[in-house]
Enzyme design. Structure first.
Site, PDB file in Angstrom:
ATOM      1  N   ASN A  16       0.807  -1.143  -0.195  1.00  0.00           N
ATOM      2  CA  ASN A  16      -0.003  -0.095  -0.140  1.00  0.00           C
ATOM      3  C   ASN A  16       0.768   1.355  -0.059  1.00  0.00           C
ATOM      4  O   ASN A  16       1.939   1.218   0.700  1.00  0.00           O
ATOM      5  CB  ASN A  16      -1.154  -0.088   1.260  1.00  0.00           C
TER       6      ASN A  16
ATOM      7  N   GLU B 238       0.206   5.093   0.653  1.00  0.00           N
ATOM      8  CA  GLU B 238      -0.519   6.188   1.152  1.00  0.00           C
ATOM      9  C   GLU B 238      -0.383   7.732   0.577  1.00  0.00           C
ATOM     10  O   GLU B 238       0.848   7.562   0.134  1.00  0.00           O
ATOM     11  CB  GLU B 238      -0.919   6.055   2.538  1.00  0.00           C
TER      12      GLU B 238
ATOM     13  N   CYS C 279      -4.030   0.738  -2.660  1.00  0.00           N
ATOM     14  CA  CYS C 279      -4.099  -0.670  -1.884  1.00  0.00           C
ATOM     15  C   CYS C 279      -2.858  -1.444  -2.617  1.00  0.00           C
ATOM     16  O   CYS C 279      -2.464  -1.317  -3.330  1.00  0.00           O
ATOM     17  CB  CYS C 279      -5.176  -1.274  -2.062  1.00  0.00           C
TER      18      CYS C 279
ATOM     19  N   GLU D 138      -2.923  -4.649  -3.161  1.00  0.00           N
ATOM     20  CA  GLU D 138      -3.426  -5.620  -4.307  1.00  0.00           C
ATOM     21  C   GLU D 138      -3.409  -4.940  -5.457  1.00  0.00           C
ATOM     22  O   GLU D 138      -3.225  -5.359  -6.636  1.00  0.00           O
ATOM     23  CB  GLU D 138      -5.010  -6.200  -4.024  1.00  0.00           C
TER      24      GLU D 138
ATOM     25  N   CYS E 272     -10.014  -5.050   0.142  1.00  0.00           N
ATOM     26  CA  CYS E 272     -11.209  -4.224   0.068  1.00  0.00           C
ATOM     27  C   CYS E 272     -12.022  -4.144  -1.167  1.00  0.00           C
ATOM     28  O   CYS E 272     -11.892  -4.925  -2.232  1.00  0.00           O
ATOM     29  CB  CYS E 272     -10.843  -2.688   0.213  1.00  0.00           C
TER      30      CYS E 272
ATOM     31  N   CYS F  64     -10.551  -3.302  -4.373  1.00  0.00           N
ATOM     32  CA  CYS F  64      -9.442  -4.211  -4.877  1.00  0.00           C
ATOM     33  C   CYS F  64     -10.290  -5.454  -5.441  1.00  0.00           C
ATOM     34  O   CYS F  64      -9.803  -6.090  -6.373  1.00  0.00           O
ATOM     35  CB  CYS F  64      -8.412  -4.641  -4.027  1.00  0.00           C
TER      36      CYS F  64
HETATM   37  N1  THU Z   1      -5.267  -1.651   2.433  1.00  0.00           N
HETATM   38  C1  THU Z   1      -4.645  -2.434   1.362  1.00  0.00           C
HETATM   39  O1  THU Z   1      -3.527  -2.032   1.022  1.00  0.00           O
HETATM   40  N2  THU Z   1      -5.456  -3.168   0.865  1.00  0.00           N
HETATM   41  C2  THU Z   1      -6.771  -3.577   1.614  1.00  0.00           C
HETATM   42  O2  THU Z   1      -7.399  -4.614   0.815  1.00  0.00           O
HETATM   43  C3  THU Z   1      -7.156  -3.074   2.356  1.00  0.00           C
HETATM   44  C4  THU Z   1      -6.620  -1.796   2.973  1.00  0.00           C
HETATM   45  C5  THU Z   1      -4.512  -0.324   2.786  1.00  0.00           C
HETATM   46  C6  THU Z   1      -5.028   0.886   2.517  1.00  0.00           C
HETATM   47  C7  THU Z   1      -4.650   1.714   3.662  1.00  0.00           C
HETATM   48  O3  THU Z   1      -3.345   2.302   3.136  1.00  0.00           O
HETATM   49  C8  THU Z   1      -4.313   0.827   4.907  1.00  0.00           C
HETATM   50  O4  THU Z   1      -4.477  -0.403   4.336  1.00  0.00           O
HETATM   51  C9  THU Z   1      -5.674   1.180   5.926  1.00  0.00           C
HETATM   52  O5  THU Z   1      -6.734   1.209   5.263  1.00  0.00           O
END
Ligand code: THU
Length: 128
Positions: A41, A43, A52, A54, A85, A88
């Protein structure tokens, strides 16, 4: 569970850029011939622009010319393991609802089929 795809995803997780949530996620996608594509991920100070793990892995694979996957792994440090999520799930569905996804937490591992995570999916066939 320990295997090489999970280890690879853990390596990607260690590179997560998550200064805001501090929730570090790694993803690994394996092609039918065994090639591995990783994502973490990423940010952003403008929170909604976060990518994310994925979807980062999907972009890595597609950028390398690979659009077929036999297995995915998503690693985080929570139990029960975090599932992909909704966004994704939709992005992964583009490349096949049969995908098996292992969610790995600090202790437990869960296996899902993408079609179970995203029932009644909207997909490319709707546009034909
Ligand atoms: N996140 C992911 O990388 N994948 C997911 O399927 C769920 C959430 C990340 C996004 C964000 O940087 C952190 O997790 C908190 O939501």
């Amino acid at each position: 569970m320990t295997d090489s795809l999970i280890s690879a995803a853990r390596g990607a997780q260690a590179r997560a850029y998550a200064p805001y949530s501090k929730f570090h996620v790694g993803a690994a996608l394996e092609s039918p011939d065994g090639a591995v594509f990783l994502g973490c991920n990423v940010e952003n100070a403008s929170y909604g622009l976060t990518i994310c793990a994925e979807r980062a892995a999907v972009c890595a694979a597609v950028s390398a010319g690979v659009t077929r996957f036999r297995r995915a792994v998503v690693v985080s440090d929570v139990d029960p393991p975090a599932a992909p999520c909704g966004a994704c799930r939709q992005v992964l569905a583009e490349f096949g609802l049969g995908l098996e996804i292992d969610g790995v937490g600090s202790k437990a591992t869960v296996r899902w089929r993408l079609s179970d995570l995203l029932p009644a999916a909207f997909g490319p066939e709707q546009l034909r």
